[in-house]
Design an enzyme around this catalytic site. Structure first.
Site, PDB file in Angstrom:
ATOM      1  N   ASP A   6      40.241  37.624  31.456  1.00 25.62           N
ATOM      2  CA  ASP A   6      41.497  38.057  30.879  1.00 25.62           C
ATOM      3  C   ASP A   6      41.268  36.992  29.311  1.00 25.62           C
ATOM      4  O   ASP A   6      40.148  36.300  29.486  1.00 25.62           O
ATOM      5  CB  ASP A   6      42.848  37.253  31.458  1.00 25.62           C
ATOM      6  CG  ASP A   6      43.973  37.211  30.572  1.00 25.62           C
ATOM      7  OD1 ASP A   6      44.251  37.860  30.178  1.00 25.62           O
ATOM      8  OD2 ASP A   6      44.472  36.122  30.637  1.00 25.62           O
ATOM      9  N   ASP A  28      44.015  36.070  26.763  1.00 24.22           N
ATOM     10  CA  ASP A  28      44.970  34.817  26.327  1.00 24.22           C
ATOM     11  C   ASP A  28      45.052  33.727  27.684  1.00 24.22           C
ATOM     12  O   ASP A  28      45.114  34.056  28.663  1.00 24.22           O
ATOM     13  CB  ASP A  28      46.310  35.815  26.114  1.00 24.22           C
ATOM     14  CG  ASP A  28      46.475  36.602  25.151  1.00 24.22           C
ATOM     15  OD1 ASP A  28      45.933  36.229  24.050  1.00 24.22           O
ATOM     16  OD2 ASP A  28      46.712  37.708  25.307  1.00 24.22           O
TER      17      ASP A  28
END
Length: 203
Positions: free
Chosen positions: A10, A12
């Site tokens: 991922d 963020d």
């Protein structure tokens, strides 16, 4: 050559220090007539990497085939291009980049489990928790849910991932099984409770 295990990352709050900036921008968003700060144009472009992430990715690329698996706000078209620009800035634009043409943007990360692998994601949302799946042989590692699960922790996340890759190679098991063995050996769990995860107040 033996194949490497697959590791999906991922962006963020896993690679990028996103949440503090968005939370601090709620008033700006309101003044612009926007519902949420993640809708501010280009707010994702100049965020900083989390501590230790650049060196960690460089090390992990020796052990894993790396992929980006990220979500971008639907009502902020710039966020999609911002994320590619951010990756190009910090990891390069050519085939030497560990993420060159290995970027998946989706609002259901569970759809990317078709060929196995491990997902590192700070939140269970957008299908991340679906990766904790015995049938598909995939696993979800929750970034930063405790003091061991970040890039800088001693005998924490990085050690767990390297041990997992070594078990995968030595025993010819799935990424999930290798992770379970490594986590048991280190006495670490790899994600927290889904029932007690708290969102930021603007989400």
């Amino acid at each position: 050559m033996l194949k490497k295990p697959k590791l999906f990352l991922d962006m963020d709050n896993t690679l990028v220090d996103t949440l503090p900036i968005l939370t601090a921008s709620t008033e700006q968003a309101a003044k612009m007539g926007l519902e949420k700060p993640d809708q501010i144009p280009d707010i994702f472009r100049h965020l900083k990497p989390l501590p230790g992430v650049l060196d960690s990715v460089k090390i992990l690329s020796k052990y894993y085939d790396l992929y980006i698996l990220s979500t971008a706000p639907w009502f902020n078209a710039s966020s999609w291009s911002n994320k590619i620009e951010w990756l190009n800035e910090y990891f390069g634009t050519d085939e030497e980049s560990p993420f060159y043409k290995r970027v998946i943007m989706t609002h259901d990360k569970g759809l990317a489990r078709a060929e196995g692998g491990i997902l590192i994601d700070d939140r269970p949302y957008h299908g991340a928790a679906k990766w904790d799946d015995e049938v598909s042989g995939t696993a979800w590692v929750q970034f930063d849910y405790n003091e061991k699960m970040n890039w800088m922790a001693e005998n924490g996340l990085m050690h767990l991932l390297i041990q997992t890759a070594q078990i995968f190679k030595a025993q010819n098991v799935s990424e999930r099984e290798a992770l379970i063995q490594a986590s048991h050996a280190m006495d670490l769990s790899f994600h927290g409770s889904l029932e007690h995860f708290e969102k930021a107040n603007w989400e």
